[in-house]
Scaffold this motif. Sequence first.
Motif, short mmCIF file in Angstrom:
data_model
loop_
_atom_site.label_atom_id
_atom_site.label_comp_id
_atom_site.label_asym_id
_atom_site.label_seq_id
_atom_site.Cartn_x
_atom_site.Cartn_y
_atom_site.Cartn_z
N THR A 156 0.80 -1.22 0.00
CA THR A 156 0.00 0.00 0.00
C THR A 156 0.84 1.27 0.00
O THR A 156 0.29 2.37 -0.17
CB THR A 156 -0.93 0.02 1.23
N SER A 157 2.14 1.14 0.19
CA SER A 157 3.00 2.32 0.17
C SER A 157 4.35 1.93 -0.39
O SER A 157 4.74 0.75 -0.39
CB SER A 157 3.17 2.90 1.59
N GLY A 158 5.08 2.90 -0.86
CA GLY A 158 6.41 2.61 -1.38
C GLY A 158 6.37 2.16 -2.83
O GLY A 158 5.31 2.00 -3.44
N PRO A 159 7.55 1.92 -3.40
CA PRO A 159 7.62 1.56 -4.82
C PRO A 159 7.16 0.13 -5.08
O PRO A 159 7.14 -0.72 -4.18
CB PRO A 159 9.12 1.71 -5.13
N VAL A 160 6.79 -0.12 -6.32
CA VAL A 160 6.52 -1.49 -6.77
C VAL A 160 7.88 -2.16 -6.94
O VAL A 160 8.77 -1.63 -7.60
CB VAL A 160 5.73 -1.49 -8.09
N ARG A 161 8.04 -3.34 -6.34
CA ARG A 161 9.35 -3.98 -6.28
C ARG A 161 9.43 -5.10 -7.31
O ARG A 161 8.67 -6.07 -7.26
CB ARG A 161 9.60 -4.53 -4.88
N ALA A 176 -4.50 8.81 -9.55
CA ALA A 176 -3.11 8.47 -9.26
C ALA A 176 -3.03 7.04 -8.72
O ALA A 176 -3.77 6.67 -7.80
CB ALA A 176 -2.53 9.44 -8.25
N VAL A 177 -2.14 6.27 -9.29
CA VAL A 177 -1.96 4.88 -8.84
C VAL A 177 -1.57 4.84 -7.38
O VAL A 177 -2.09 4.03 -6.59
CB VAL A 177 -0.89 4.18 -9.71
N ALA A 178 -0.65 5.71 -6.96
CA ALA A 178 -0.19 5.70 -5.58
C ALA A 178 -1.32 5.95 -4.61
O ALA A 178 -1.41 5.33 -3.54
CB ALA A 178 0.92 6.73 -5.39
N ASP A 179 -2.23 6.88 -4.96
CA ASP A 179 -3.35 7.18 -4.08
C ASP A 179 -4.28 5.98 -3.98
O ASP A 179 -4.79 5.66 -2.89
CB ASP A 179 -4.13 8.39 -4.60
N TRP A 180 -4.54 5.33 -5.10
CA TRP A 180 -5.44 4.17 -5.08
C TRP A 180 -4.82 3.04 -4.25
O TRP A 180 -5.53 2.41 -3.45
CB TRP A 180 -5.70 3.70 -6.51
N LEU A 181 -3.52 2.77 -4.43
CA LEU A 181 -2.87 1.71 -3.65
C LEU A 181 -2.91 2.02 -2.16
O LEU A 181 -3.11 1.13 -1.33
CB LEU A 181 -1.42 1.54 -4.11
N ALA A 182 -2.71 3.29 -1.81
CA ALA A 182 -2.67 3.68 -0.39
C ALA A 182 -3.99 3.43 0.32
O ALA A 182 -4.02 3.22 1.54
CB ALA A 182 -2.27 5.15 -0.27
#
Length: 769
Positions: free
Chosen positions: A473-478, A586-592
């Motif tokens: 839910t946070s940080g880069p896709v690894r 934003a992808v980051a917002d949706w993942l969070a």
Amino acid sequence: MTQRADAVGKPVNRVEGVDKVTGRAVYTADVDLPGLSYAALVQSEIPHGRVTRESLIAGTEAAAAAPGVLTVLTPLNCPPLQPPPRSLTYDLPVERRPPLSDLTVQHVGQHMALVVADTMENAAFAATLFELTYEPAAPQLSAGDVLSQPVPPDEKDGQIRHGAYRPDHFVKLEEEKLQDHRGGGDVPAGAFSVSARYTTAVNAHYPIELSAAICRWDGDVLTVHDTTRWITGERTALAAYLDIPETDIRILAPLVGGAFGSKSFLWMHVALCAVAARQVRRPVKLVLTRDQMFSSTGHRPRTEQQLSLVADEKARIESTEQHTLTETSTVAHFCEPTGLSARFLYESPRLVVSHTVARINAPTPCFMRGPGEAPGLFALEVAMDELAYAAGIDPLELRLRNDTDRDQASGRAWSGKHLRECYLQGAERFGWAERPMAPRSLTRDGVRIGWGMATATYPGRRMAAGCRVGTDTSGPVRFASATHEVGNGVRTVMTQVAADAAGLVLDQVDFASGDSYFPDAPYSGASQTTATVGSAVFAAAVQWRSRLLELVVRDPESVFGQCDSSSLTVRDGIVARIDGTGPAMAVADWLARRKPQDLETLNFTATSGGADEDGPVSQSFGAHFCEVEVDEEIGRASVSRWVAVLDCGRVLNPKLARNQVMGGITFGLGMALLEQVPYDSHTAQLIGEYYLPTHADRPEFEISFVDVPDFELDPIGVRGIGEIGTCGVPAAIANAIFHATGKRLRDLPITLESLMKPFDDSPASGGPR
């Protein structure tokens, strides 16, 4: 600063660059573990014979009594290691004979004992207390010795072998034939011909980072920190030596400080370190000394090549022959495949290529940057220069006349070939049209000036690989794969590929490597990592984007809930409609806003296969043009200017690509003018110094790429760059020196003594004809 998508093709800085220049980067020897102990090697001082049991016992007693010593391993007490299977040894330089398994000595620098102590200093001191005595046997130190002397019987059920042999193919690549013949049996008369002997010296890899290993046992599970660029292969070989399951071994090598081939295989000090760690029941660190690197981690073997070219009255080649004599150790196979390029580079109806390998009392050789091509193209490209002068035509024109539009070895088409563009662009940028044909025509400030050129080529390779994706839910896709960062920027270009294919920006992506627990990848060598691992990363990133969009449209709280996922795209980290209308997210917002269990489908492993065996042949090409200055009064040759144009498929990162080629050219410059491992010809002991090029030897570089993608090889259109920068370089320098001096020098390195010999323009001297 957030960077936009379309990172591929941009000169992105290395993702680990700041850590490297600030000293935060951790290499193997930097790793510190609780309870760490230290090991030091005792090595042989003779090339052939047997060590006496009495001296081993006395040395063990003396070392064991030294301060801080925990254990001493010798052939008399080392737990037995198993010989590896034939699949690892018959066409790879993996040693058939386990270390410390008998009393015979097969080369100077063979491991004779291992001392483990509480500090590095105590281990090194205790190792000096060994005073070994031997029962010497007559060594065979050169291919000439092997071919002229009786062949001793093999020993230890073939673990130790003698004599000479003719291997069929290069490593696992059965299509790369080391013995090949096409066309008629008789050599055509021809209008022009050249035939000469060319030699290259023993070269050392000499990476900045010394080879090191740290081994730790946790019950039956072995963790190895090693300076390796084939962690999955090392795991296989180490499991064979130790006779344990591969699943009980983990290899870690997140950063490798240079290798050039020396860290491509499991070397015997790593196996001994693992045995010692099990013996003392605590972690053991072993760091080789610089001298030990010369005897323990491979080298480029000597070659002697007899090369003949025959051409018709239009200077079209009718026959090519390249016969190579090279060397390996008595305990492992390796063949420097110098004749591979001759099989396809120039149109030649008749071709004969052969390789003979002599087993000598020397350490095991292995791959070195441009294996085969670097020494092989030296002979072929100097011979092409000689043929041009014999025919009275420009060396570039000779190559253009004999260019071929297909792979003669297989009869298949090229997946993409732009060598003519490399020739013509390079010649224009260099000013080749202004080159006078006659040697000794150019001077500047009282020194001779010469212009030379040569063709470069190296295969485009791709093997199977895997890539794991992890999302939270946070940080880069690894993204992660069991590949290696050897200083070539692989983590950077994989991040670029992943970001673009996933639709993210660079700081939303992370790429990890160097852990055998990651999905398998092949060794980092043969200029294949970007095509191989990049294909797996690309597949994983494309799949990740598709899975993300499916989750987004199934999310009732999303602005795209119940939409058709095929109508959406991800770009710059933003989900939006393909047609550009409507809202964006934003992808980051949706993942969070998600719970970890909601993202399980975004954690998976993707795989990519190897190259299509029935498809077009992928090969990289290029042209090197150089200027040399030769001061004949003091025997100094320096390379002052270099133009290279290369056809290596799509260039993912022009900054890193250019750096790779600069390094490769410098590597070839050292091979041409400086590098040879100095041995005493009677004792095989190291003497003198090993000279390397420095910044003072650096020419002015102008490097460019044709930059046409090769999508036949892989979905990202790349071919490797690491090797081709070196291929052809020694020949271009030798040809330039001939143009400057009129001296045809066919032995590498080109030494001060050969440059100071008086000029002789008679045909017998190899001068202008």
